[in-house]
Design an enzyme around this catalytic site. Structure first.
Site, mmCIF file in Angstrom:
data_model
loop_
_atom_site.group_PDB
_atom_site.id
_atom_site.type_symbol
_atom_site.label_atom_id
_atom_site.label_comp_id
_atom_site.label_asym_id
_atom_site.label_seq_id
_atom_site.Cartn_x
_atom_site.Cartn_y
_atom_site.Cartn_z
ATOM 1 N N HIS A 1 0.829 -1.220 0.000
ATOM 2 C CA HIS A 1 0.000 0.000 0.000
ATOM 3 C C HIS A 1 0.859 1.264 0.000
ATOM 4 O O HIS A 1 2.035 1.208 -0.343
ATOM 5 C CB HIS A 1 -1.004 -0.063 1.150
ATOM 6 C CG HIS A 1 -1.701 -1.390 1.233
ATOM 7 N ND1 HIS A 1 -2.785 -1.727 0.457
ATOM 8 C CD2 HIS A 1 -1.396 -2.519 1.943
ATOM 9 C CE1 HIS A 1 -3.140 -2.983 0.707
ATOM 10 N NE2 HIS A 1 -2.313 -3.490 1.609
ATOM 11 N N GLU B 1 -2.097 0.485 7.833
ATOM 12 C CA GLU B 1 -1.216 -0.561 7.302
ATOM 13 C C GLU B 1 -0.038 0.022 6.532
ATOM 14 O O GLU B 1 1.105 -0.418 6.677
ATOM 15 C CB GLU B 1 -2.024 -1.509 6.399
ATOM 16 C CG GLU B 1 -1.171 -2.607 5.764
ATOM 17 C CD GLU B 1 -1.980 -3.568 4.894
ATOM 18 O OE1 GLU B 1 -3.195 -3.349 4.737
ATOM 19 O OE2 GLU B 1 -1.368 -4.523 4.365
ATOM 20 N N GLU C 1 1.994 -11.397 6.492
ATOM 21 C CA GLU C 1 0.913 -10.635 7.144
ATOM 22 C C GLU C 1 1.225 -10.564 8.635
ATOM 23 O O GLU C 1 0.973 -11.494 9.402
ATOM 24 C CB GLU C 1 -0.444 -11.313 6.915
ATOM 25 C CG GLU C 1 -0.923 -11.329 5.477
ATOM 26 C CD GLU C 1 -1.699 -10.059 5.066
ATOM 27 O OE1 GLU C 1 -1.754 -9.097 5.854
ATOM 28 O OE2 GLU C 1 -2.242 -10.059 3.937
HETATM 29 ZN ZN LIG Z 1 -2.174 -5.280 2.649
#
Ligand SMILES: [Zn+2]
Length: 191
Positions: free
Chosen positions: A11, A25, A150
């Site tokens: 992102h 994030e 993640e």
């Molecule tokens: Zn992501």
């Protein structure tokens, strides 16, 4: 032949990624990636990042993901690591390789990186959600071994409180760098 590691902070810019508990994030992925790059460079590695600031290649999501892949493919990178933070009500750490076409080497490296990073989470009482596979563009289209990490859930209070702690981000980065170094082998870094 250059041995280049590409870190891909998920992102950025107009795309904050997942949001929760007052954090975004895109900021966390960049923070972990910059720290990981510093550790890897300390080992002598040639590390490139798809972004080093709060930006994207393109405001169009699909085009942006393609550009991240092209960045790695064009420099003939040896390993591609995409960094993300989860959301959606879970907790803990998980990693992904491509659902189809992932090489044996991709799986071998992932196991090593996963083992290093998961220890930071389980050490804090957060679960190891496991080694998974998915049809993500950055995994599917990169021509070198690639993995997507993640690092916890931004919308889970316990995960988020750790992710707000700079020392925790340091530990995640150190574990990620250590995992990459072990996965590729120390000789990799010799110039
Ligand atoms: Zn992501």
């Amino acid at each position: 032949m250059a041995n280049i590691i590409v870190l891909d902070p998920g992102h950025g810019g107009v795309d904050p990624g997942a949001i929760g508990n007052g954090i975004q994030e895109k900021d966390l992925t960049l923070g972990i990636a910059l720290r990981t790059a510093a550790f890897l460079r300390g080992y002598g590695a040639d590390v490139r990042l798809t972004r080093t600031a709060d930006r994207v290649f393109s405001n169009d999501k699909r085009a942006d993901l393609h550009a991240r892949v092209s960045f790695a493919n064009n420099i003939n990178a040896s390993y591609f690591i995409s960094l993300h933070i989860n959301s959606g009500g879970g907790t803990g750490f998980e990693s992904y390789i491509a659902e189809r076409g992932a090489s044996e080497e991709t799986g071998r490296r992932r196991e090593i990186v996963h083992r290093q990073v998961k220890a930071v989470f389980t050490g804090e009482g957060l679960p190891d959600r496991g080694m998974k596979a998915a049809n993500f563009a950055v995994l599917r289209e990169t021509r070198m071994p690639s993995v997507l990490l993640e690092y916890g859930f931004i919308d889970k209070e316990k995960d988020a409180s750790l992710l707000k702690d700079a020392l925790f981000l340091d530990r995640l980065a150190r574990a990620t760098a250590e995992g990459i170094a072990r996965a590729i082998g120390v000789n990799f870094f010799k110039k």
